[in-house]
Design an enzyme around this catalytic site. Structure first.
Site, PDB file in Angstrom:
ATOM      1  N   PRO A  89     -54.335 -17.495 -19.987  1.00  0.00           N
ATOM      2  CA  PRO A  89     -54.776 -18.536 -20.924  1.00  0.00           C
ATOM      3  C   PRO A  89     -56.289 -18.775 -20.841  1.00  0.00           C
ATOM      4  O   PRO A  89     -56.878 -19.336 -21.770  1.00  0.00           O
ATOM      5  CB  PRO A  89     -54.010 -19.788 -20.469  1.00  0.00           C
ATOM      6  CG  PRO A  89     -52.890 -19.295 -19.620  1.00  0.00           C
ATOM      7  CD  PRO A  89     -53.364 -18.008 -19.009  1.00  0.00           C
ATOM      8  N   GLU A 116     -48.703 -19.117 -10.382  1.00  0.00           N
ATOM      9  CA  GLU A 116     -49.883 -19.833 -10.886  1.00  0.00           C
ATOM     10  C   GLU A 116     -50.993 -18.868 -11.275  1.00  0.00           C
ATOM     11  O   GLU A 116     -52.081 -19.296 -11.693  1.00  0.00           O
ATOM     12  CB  GLU A 116     -50.410 -20.821  -9.830  1.00  0.00           C
ATOM     13  CG  GLU A 116     -49.393 -21.842  -9.367  1.00  0.00           C
ATOM     14  CD  GLU A 116     -48.746 -22.579 -10.527  1.00  0.00           C
ATOM     15  OE1 GLU A 116     -49.486 -23.121 -11.362  1.00  0.00           O
ATOM     16  OE2 GLU A 116     -47.498 -22.610 -10.599  1.00  0.00           O
ATOM     17  N   ARG A 154     -50.003   0.446 -32.566  1.00  0.00           N
ATOM     18  CA  ARG A 154     -49.793   0.753 -33.982  1.00  0.00           C
ATOM     19  C   ARG A 154     -51.050   1.305 -34.642  1.00  0.00           C
ATOM     20  O   ARG A 154     -50.972   1.858 -35.729  1.00  0.00           O
ATOM     21  CB  ARG A 154     -49.281  -0.487 -34.728  1.00  0.00           C
ATOM     22  CG  ARG A 154     -50.253  -1.649 -34.734  1.00  0.00           C
ATOM     23  CD  ARG A 154     -49.626  -2.902 -35.313  1.00  0.00           C
ATOM     24  NE  ARG A 154     -49.416  -2.820 -36.756  1.00  0.00           N
ATOM     25  CZ  ARG A 154     -50.381  -2.954 -37.668  1.00  0.00           C
ATOM     26  NH1 ARG A 154     -51.627  -3.170 -37.286  1.00  0.00           N
ATOM     27  NH2 ARG A 154     -50.120  -2.864 -38.947  1.00  0.00           N
ATOM     28  N   ASP A 169     -53.994  -3.254 -44.536  1.00  0.00           N
ATOM     29  CA  ASP A 169     -55.291  -3.528 -45.137  1.00  0.00           C
ATOM     30  C   ASP A 169     -55.589  -5.018 -45.226  1.00  0.00           C
ATOM     31  O   ASP A 169     -56.722  -5.438 -45.071  1.00  0.00           O
ATOM     32  CB  ASP A 169     -55.374  -2.917 -46.542  1.00  0.00           C
ATOM     33  CG  ASP A 169     -55.456  -1.403 -46.476  1.00  0.00           C
ATOM     34  OD1 ASP A 169     -55.273  -0.765 -47.512  1.00  0.00           O
ATOM     35  OD2 ASP A 169     -55.687  -0.891 -45.374  1.00  0.00           O
TER      36      ASP A 169
HETATM   37  C1  4H6 Z   1     -52.493 -15.796 -15.627  1.00  0.00           C
HETATM   38  C2  4H6 Z   1     -52.703 -17.047 -15.055  1.00  0.00           C
HETATM   39  C3  4H6 Z   1     -51.287 -15.374 -20.897  1.00  0.00           C
HETATM   40  C4  4H6 Z   1     -51.323 -15.551 -16.337  1.00  0.00           C
HETATM   41  C5  4H6 Z   1     -51.736 -18.026 -15.199  1.00  0.00           C
HETATM   42  C6  4H6 Z   1     -50.533 -15.539 -19.752  1.00  0.00           C
HETATM   43  C7  4H6 Z   1     -50.535 -17.509 -21.647  1.00  0.00           C
HETATM   44  C8  4H6 Z   1     -51.290 -16.362 -21.856  1.00  0.00           C
HETATM   45  C9  4H6 Z   1     -50.349 -16.533 -16.474  1.00  0.00           C
HETATM   46  C10 4H6 Z   1     -50.568 -17.797 -15.908  1.00  0.00           C
HETATM   47  C11 4H6 Z   1     -49.790 -16.701 -19.580  1.00  0.00           C
HETATM   48  C12 4H6 Z   1     -52.096 -16.204 -23.104  1.00  0.00           C
HETATM   49  C13 4H6 Z   1     -48.441 -18.688 -15.198  1.00  0.00           C
HETATM   50  C14 4H6 Z   1     -50.079 -20.152 -16.223  1.00  0.00           C
HETATM   51  C15 4H6 Z   1     -47.366 -19.654 -15.612  1.00  0.00           C
HETATM   52  C16 4H6 Z   1     -48.943 -21.070 -16.578  1.00  0.00           C
HETATM   53  C17 4H6 Z   1     -49.114 -16.207 -17.259  1.00  0.00           C
HETATM   54  N1  4H6 Z   1     -49.818 -17.649 -20.544  1.00  0.00           N
HETATM   55  N2  4H6 Z   1     -49.605 -18.809 -16.030  1.00  0.00           N
HETATM   56  N3  4H6 Z   1     -52.284 -17.269 -23.886  1.00  0.00           N
HETATM   57  N4  4H6 Z   1     -49.039 -16.967 -18.458  1.00  0.00           N
HETATM   58  O1  4H6 Z   1     -52.553 -15.110 -23.392  1.00  0.00           O
HETATM   59  O2  4H6 Z   1     -47.893 -20.958 -15.661  1.00  0.00           O
END
Ligand code: 4H6
Length: 249
Positions: A89, A116, A154, A169
């Site tokens: 995220p 985490e 793709r 497109d």
């Molecule tokens: C890395 C760090 C990608 C990956 C924390 C992964 C959303 C996206 C994750 C976390 C993801 C995105 C673990 C944080 C579970 C929340 C895996 N979430 N998480 N938006 N989660 O690309 O708790």
């Protein structure tokens, strides 16, 4: 193109690339996807890959050691250079522009976080790029990785047939797609726009362009900021707006 994925759920990744356009690309050997389980690189008999966070708090953190070994094995599996990507995220939002660039690379390695997330030192030393697939939270990086694999898969040469290439497109040109209709002509009181039944190909193309412009303006005005609309496009957008206020929508 080859994509290696580090995931606690390697079967999930393999399943994700076995259907539809991407499944076909894999079968045609335009795309090779390999999933690696960090547990296979753990140091102990319990195959531990996570530990409690320094500083305390809830949850667990994925340890650097097994992930580094997995990445080393991945690098050694093919002589070509690898771009390493962590899905999180906190990453930079993925765009079609970046998808196009990544699709040209010979190899990607995708790291899927669980718990985490991953020890920051592994990210600092081993990861080239952190990518997010949108402003929402997933329970693991696997679905985000699957999105990235699908989007670049793709685009591999030969993955799409002529009809599928034409269909892409729409977003490729920076605008949202126009509406689509198929049989029957009358459906639950809803009619097909008359122009689409007219056989007038120029009028149809103009209508579709107008709808694309209008929908982008309504739903994603931010996309229009990045475009320099031609005089014709500005006229078409004006027509869309005029029709909207006439129809009172
Ligand atoms: C890395 C760090 C990608 C990956 C924390 C992964 C959303 C996206 C994750 C976390 C993801 C995105 C673990 C944080 C579970 C929340 C895996 N979430 N998480 N938006 N989660 O690309 O708790």
């Amino acid at each position: 193109m080859r994509i290696d994925v580090i995931s606690l759920f390697p079967e999930f990744i393999q399943q994700c690339v076995s259907f539809g356009v991407v499944g076909r690309a894999v079968q045609r050997q335009l795309l090779h996807v390999e999933a690696w389980n960090p547990r296979d690189f753990a140091f102990d008999n319990y195959r531990t890959i996570d530990h409690r966070p320094y500083g305390g708090g809830p949850g667990m953190v994925m340890m650097a050691g097994p992930l580094r070994l997995a990445l080393e094995a991945i690098r050694g599996a093919d002589a070509r250079p690898v771009r390493t990507i962590y899905l999180s995220p906190q990453g930079r939002p993925l765009t079609q522009q970046r998808v196009r660039e990544l699709a040209l690379m010979p190899r990607l390695a995708l790291l899927c976080g669980r718990y985490e997330g991953v020890d920051e030192r592994l990210l600092q030393t081993e990861i080239d790029e952190e990518i997010s697939v949108g402003d929402y939270v997933l329970s693991g990086g696997e679905l985000a990785a699957a999105i990235l694999i699908d989007a670049v898969g793709r685009l591999q040469d030969g993955a799409l047939n002529a009809a599928e290439s034409a269909a892409q497109d729409s977003f490729e040109n920076g605008l949202l797609d126009c509406p689509h209709y198929t049989r029957p002509e009358q459906y639950e009181g809803g009619e097909v726009p008359a122009v689409l039944l007219s056989g007038d190909h120029k009028a149809i193309a103009r209508w579709r362009r107008m709808q694309s412009l209008g929908r982008t303006w309504l739903r994603r005005p931010d996309l229009l900021d990045d475009l320099e609309l031609s005089a014709t496009d500005q006229q078409l957008l004006e027509m869309f707006r005029a029709q909207m206020s006439k129809d009172g929508k």
